[in-house]
Design an enzyme around this catalytic site. Structure first.
Site, PDB file in Angstrom:
ATOM      1  N   SER A  62       0.833  -1.207   0.000  1.00  0.00           N
ATOM      2  CA  SER A  62       0.000   0.000   0.000  1.00  0.00           C
ATOM      3  C   SER A  62       0.866   1.255   0.000  1.00  0.00           C
ATOM      4  O   SER A  62       0.529   2.269  -0.624  1.00  0.00           O
ATOM      5  CB  SER A  62      -0.897   0.031   1.240  1.00  0.00           C
ATOM      6  N   ILE A  73      -0.453  -7.283   9.774  1.00  0.00           N
ATOM      7  CA  ILE A  73      -0.128  -8.247  10.834  1.00  0.00           C
ATOM      8  C   ILE A  73       1.277  -8.819  10.665  1.00  0.00           C
ATOM      9  O   ILE A  73       1.851  -9.342  11.600  1.00  0.00           O
ATOM     10  CB  ILE A  73      -1.169  -9.385  10.926  1.00  0.00           C
ATOM     11  N   ASP A  74       1.847  -8.724   9.463  1.00  0.00           N
ATOM     12  CA  ASP A  74       3.193  -9.272   9.212  1.00  0.00           C
ATOM     13  C   ASP A  74       4.312  -8.421   9.798  1.00  0.00           C
ATOM     14  O   ASP A  74       5.454  -8.853   9.862  1.00  0.00           O
ATOM     15  CB  ASP A  74       3.433  -9.394   7.703  1.00  0.00           C
ATOM     16  N   ARG A 116      -6.065 -12.707  11.031  1.00  0.00           N
ATOM     17  CA  ARG A 116      -6.326 -11.354  10.546  1.00  0.00           C
ATOM     18  C   ARG A 116      -7.561 -10.737  11.193  1.00  0.00           C
ATOM     19  O   ARG A 116      -7.769  -9.522  11.080  1.00  0.00           O
ATOM     20  CB  ARG A 116      -6.489 -11.376   9.021  1.00  0.00           C
TER      21      ARG A 116
HETATM   22  O1  F6P Z   1      -1.874  -9.799   5.830  1.00  0.00           O
HETATM   23  C1  F6P Z   1      -0.642 -10.342   5.464  1.00  0.00           C
HETATM   24  C2  F6P Z   1      -0.828 -11.731   5.011  1.00  0.00           C
HETATM   25  O2  F6P Z   1      -1.547 -12.285   6.034  1.00  0.00           O
HETATM   26  C3  F6P Z   1       0.351 -12.636   4.726  1.00  0.00           C
HETATM   27  O3  F6P Z   1       1.004 -13.151   5.835  1.00  0.00           O
HETATM   28  C4  F6P Z   1      -0.281 -13.695   3.891  1.00  0.00           C
HETATM   29  O4  F6P Z   1       0.616 -14.400   3.135  1.00  0.00           O
HETATM   30  C5  F6P Z   1      -1.228 -12.911   3.061  1.00  0.00           C
HETATM   31  O5  F6P Z   1      -1.579 -11.784   3.831  1.00  0.00           O
HETATM   32  C6  F6P Z   1      -2.422 -13.673   2.568  1.00  0.00           C
HETATM   33  O6  F6P Z   1      -3.464 -12.814   2.286  1.00  0.00           O
HETATM   34  P1  F6P Z   1      -4.562 -13.014   1.155  1.00  0.00           P
HETATM   35  O7  F6P Z   1      -5.092 -14.386   1.312  1.00  0.00           O
HETATM   36  O8  F6P Z   1      -5.554 -11.955   1.476  1.00  0.00           O
HETATM   37  O9  F6P Z   1      -3.890 -12.797  -0.151  1.00  0.00           O
END
Ligand code: F6P
Length: 324
Positions: free
Chosen positions: A107, A128-129, A257
């Site tokens: 972002s 969260i990462d 999440r």
């Molecule tokens: O929000 C970060 C994250 O949770 C990563 O750790 C993960 O790989 C990814 O998003 C997966 O997100 P999505 O399924 O929304 O693509």
């Protein structure tokens, strides 16, 4: 010079506390006499001109809600030169003079593209990462670690009852933050993270040593991005005659999440969101608002997006030593 009307969006992977940040931006804008307008579904919504006027009533109580009332997206279209032009056109058409982008690394890359085209943007880190620059910790990290910790504590109960090994996959495609922090907090027996490659045989040896030392269970926390994956590793453990543990696999997935943000995340979101609106009002865009040494700070977007990932070798070393 300050601004009049500005947009607020949440973007990328949602993080608990995003709503608290949205609330803080709107409330501070109101206090400063600025007009804030919501942009739905992140950059994709911006391209489509999806604006949302947010009333005081809609902000009520959202600090305790997970997800984001504004919606979010990952927009590949926005990353193209045509997408960027389209976004700037929408902003101009709707008289939006600046943007607060609440999100993670991807972002902020988008925010930087807008900034380079002369548009006023301020970033509020939420992921969260914890893989965002400009802050020691991003909004949502604390809640996600607590969610993982709660699961690990529960899995330990059933693991010791059956004298099993558990391989627990936590989120983090490129980042071992949740894995490392939750593993230490849970007193896990081993942790695997994408930043540090591992050997399967080292895991097998640790399992044998654990059994020999009388351990009733073995909890291994693996970040999503490790190779071989948690799924492959768990199957290998069970399939090995020379390893004295049977293994079960748990993938925590997107549960990390969601949920009501912790007090820490709500406070962080309140402080960063409020400061973001203040920075725009003072005519100081082009920055990421973060927390360092417990103080809110600003970092130029250019620098924040170049900052190395949060990987602390000391914490990793401690995790290895304290394991078990
Ligand atoms: O929000 C970060 C994250 O949770 C990563 O750790 C993960 O790989 C990814 O998003 C997966 O997100 P999505 O399924 O929304 O693509």
């Amino acid at each position: 010079m300050g601004i009049g009307r500005f947009g607020v969006m949440t973007s990328g992977g949602d993080a608990p506390g995003m709503n608290a940040a949205v609330r803080a931006v709107f409330r501070m804008a109101n206090h400063l006499g600025l007009e804030a307008v919501g942009i739905q579904d992140g950059y994709q919504g911006l391209l489509n001109g999806q604006l949302l006027s947010v009333s005081d009533q809609q902000l009520e109580g959202i600090e305790r809600r997970g997800g984001t009332i504004l919606g979010t997206s990952r927009s590949s279209e926005f990353r193209t030169p045509r997408g960027l032009d389209q976004a700037l056109m929408q902003l101009q058409q709707h008289n939006i003079e600046a943007l607060v982008v609440i999100g993670g690394e991807g972002s902020f890359q988008g925010a930087l593209s807008l900034h380079r085209r002369g548009f006023q943007v301020v970033g509020v880190p939420a992921s969260i990462d914890n893989d965002v620059g400009g802050t020691a910790v991003a909004i949502g990290v604390d809640t996600a670690i607590n969610t993982a910790l709660d699961a690990l504590d529960k899995l330990k109960d059933t693991a010791s009852a059956f004298r099993r090994a558990f391989v627990v996959e936590v989120m983090g495609r490129h980042s071992g933050w949740i894995a490392l922090q939750s593993a230490i907090a849970a007193g896990a027996d081993m942790v695997l993270i994408p930043e540090v490659p591992y050997q399967v045989e080292t895991v097998m040896q640790r399992l044998r040593e654990a059994k020999a030392s009388g351990k009733s269970h073995f909890i291994l926390v693996a970040a999503e991005g490790v190779k071989p994956t948690a799924t492959e590793l768990s199957a290998q453990i069970t399939g090995r005659a020379d390893v004295p543990f049977e293994s079960r696999l748990t993938i925590l997935g997107h549960i990390q999440r969601g949920g009501s943000p912790t007090a820490f995340d709500r406070l962080l979101a309140a402080r960063l969101g409020a400061r973001a609106a203040e920075e725009l009002a003072a005519g100081r865009p082009g920055t990421v608002i973060g927390l360092r040494n417990m103080q809110t700070v600003t970092t130029p977007l250019e620098d924040a997006t170049k900052e190395p990932k949060h990987f602390n070798p000391e914490t990793h070393r401690f995790a290895e030593i304290l394991a078990g």
